[in-house]
Structures are given as C-alpha cells and as structure tokens.
Write a protein that holds these residues in place. Structure first.
Motif, mmCIF file in Angstrom:
data_model
loop_
_atom_site.group_PDB
_atom_site.id
_atom_site.type_symbol
_atom_site.label_atom_id
_atom_site.label_comp_id
_atom_site.label_asym_id
_atom_site.label_seq_id
_atom_site.Cartn_x
_atom_site.Cartn_y
_atom_site.Cartn_z
ATOM 1 N N SER A 1 -6.294 -3.415 -4.355
ATOM 2 C CA SER A 1 -5.414 -2.335 -4.793
ATOM 3 C C SER A 1 -3.956 -2.748 -4.622
ATOM 4 O O SER A 1 -3.518 -3.728 -5.220
ATOM 5 N N GLU A 2 -3.195 -2.015 -3.790
ATOM 6 C CA GLU A 2 -1.791 -2.345 -3.589
ATOM 7 C C GLU A 2 -1.610 -3.732 -2.970
ATOM 8 O O GLU A 2 -0.551 -4.344 -3.101
ATOM 9 N N PRO B 1 -4.767 -5.841 2.405
ATOM 10 C CA PRO B 1 -5.309 -4.493 2.279
ATOM 11 C C PRO B 1 -4.643 -3.615 1.227
ATOM 12 O O PRO B 1 -3.540 -3.900 0.766
ATOM 13 N N PRO B 2 -5.323 -2.500 0.918
ATOM 14 C CA PRO B 2 -4.720 -1.492 0.039
ATOM 15 C C PRO B 2 -3.609 -0.753 0.773
ATOM 16 O O PRO B 2 -3.169 -1.173 1.839
ATOM 17 N N SER B 3 -3.196 0.380 0.252
ATOM 18 C CA SER B 3 -1.996 1.054 0.769
ATOM 19 C C SER B 3 -2.070 1.445 2.237
ATOM 20 O O SER B 3 -1.096 1.300 2.951
ATOM 21 N N GLY C 1 11.882 3.698 5.276
ATOM 22 C CA GLY C 1 12.023 3.291 3.883
ATOM 23 C C GLY C 1 10.821 2.506 3.400
ATOM 24 O O GLY C 1 9.844 2.313 4.122
ATOM 25 N N ALA C 2 10.926 2.078 2.164
ATOM 26 C CA ALA C 2 9.850 1.291 1.550
ATOM 27 C C ALA C 2 10.260 -0.176 1.515
ATOM 28 O O ALA C 2 11.212 -0.536 0.826
ATOM 29 N N PRO C 3 9.560 -1.029 2.257
ATOM 30 C CA PRO C 3 9.908 -2.449 2.231
ATOM 31 C C PRO C 3 9.611 -3.059 0.864
ATOM 32 O O PRO C 3 8.708 -2.615 0.153
ATOM 33 N N ASP D 1 -2.953 -4.872 9.175
ATOM 34 C CA ASP D 1 -2.369 -3.610 8.725
ATOM 35 C C ASP D 1 -0.971 -3.913 8.200
ATOM 36 O O ASP D 1 -0.181 -4.563 8.897
ATOM 37 N N LYS D 2 -0.677 -3.429 7.014
ATOM 38 C CA LYS D 2 0.661 -3.635 6.478
ATOM 39 C C LYS D 2 1.689 -2.919 7.342
ATOM 40 O O LYS D 2 1.359 -1.951 8.026
#
Length: 155
Positions: free
Chosen positions: A104-105, A31-33, A75-77, A63-64
C-alpha cells in the motif's frame, strides 16, 4: 511470534523494527500507512503471512515514523525522508542488500528506495499500491476534489 523490538536512528527520530527468521537472504517488509510491530503478530492472517516469509528469509519489519512504536513526528514527512528510514533500519539490522515488499503506502517508499539504492535492492515486490489518489487527466480513476472533501467530512 516472540520478536524483540529494536530502534534505528534516522535523523532525530527512532524507528522501531524487528528481525525475525534467519534465512539466507533478507526481506524488508515496507508497511502500509499504520502498523505496530508488536501488535501486528496478533492479526492472524498477517502474522501467518509474515511467519511464512520468516521461515525462509531473515524478515525485517518496522513501524514508519509517527506510527506504532516509532517516535511521533509533527507534520507529514516527505517520501524521501520516509524512504531514508528504510535505509536506517537496514543499516541497524546489518542488512547490506534485501528484497523489499512495499505494501500500500509502503509501495512508493520501496520503489524510491530501489531507485535510490539499486545496489542494496535484490528484488522489489509492490502490493496494493497506487500511483496517486486524486483525479487527473492522465489518471481518471482518482477521486475528484468533491469526492475527497466528502470523504474527509465523513471521517
């Protein structure tokens, strides 16, 4: 769409996923962001797109980490960590090999997965993805630092 949400364990995080359809091969929608596996079916155009894929394949969507029904994270993995979530979901869904659609992402995640696990990748589709977002000498289409700062301040 009446799809059951399940959870795959990836490290210390639970990743929400669904499996829809029972076609002869697997398709993983990376999926995207931001997504939500249960609410995604309420978006008419996207639901129709996913239902079409599920009409001829076994569609696996998730879902991410940090989004939708998946566990929250601080944080950002890293891209590698998020890419490993694809593997965890495929393992939990019993998918040995799949075509990946990175949106996308999700495009870079799908590309890294395909490069890391070529034996598990039957095909790769990348849609609406980009190599970077910031300007560089070899990427003049990206945002400048000033443009990025203005966008962040507007948000």
């Amino acid at each position: 769409m009446d799809a059951q949400t399940r959870y795959a364990r990836s490290g210390d995080v639970n990743i929400a996923y669904q499996v829809v359809g029972d076609g002869p091969f697997d398709v993983v929608w990376v999926p995207p962001s931001v997504t939500h596996v249960e609410l995604i079916w309420e978006i008419p155009g996207l639901a129709a797109y996913l239902q079409r894929i599920a009409s001829f394949a076994r569609l696996i969507l998730f879902d991410k980490r940090g989004t939708g029904m998946s566990d929250r994270v601080s944080g950002a993995p890293s891209l590698e960590t998020r890419m490993d979530d694809v593997r965890a979901v495929m393992d939990a869904a019993g998918s040995e090999r799949a075509a990946l659609i990175g949106v996308s992402e999700g495009g870079p995640m799908a590309i890294l997965f395909a490069a890391t696990y070529p034996e598990r990748t039957a095909a790769l589709v990348v849609r609406s993805a980009f190599p970077r977002s910031m300007w560089a000498h070899d990427y003049p289409w990206g945002r400048s630092d000033d443009e990025y700062a203005r966008a962040v301040n507007r948000a």
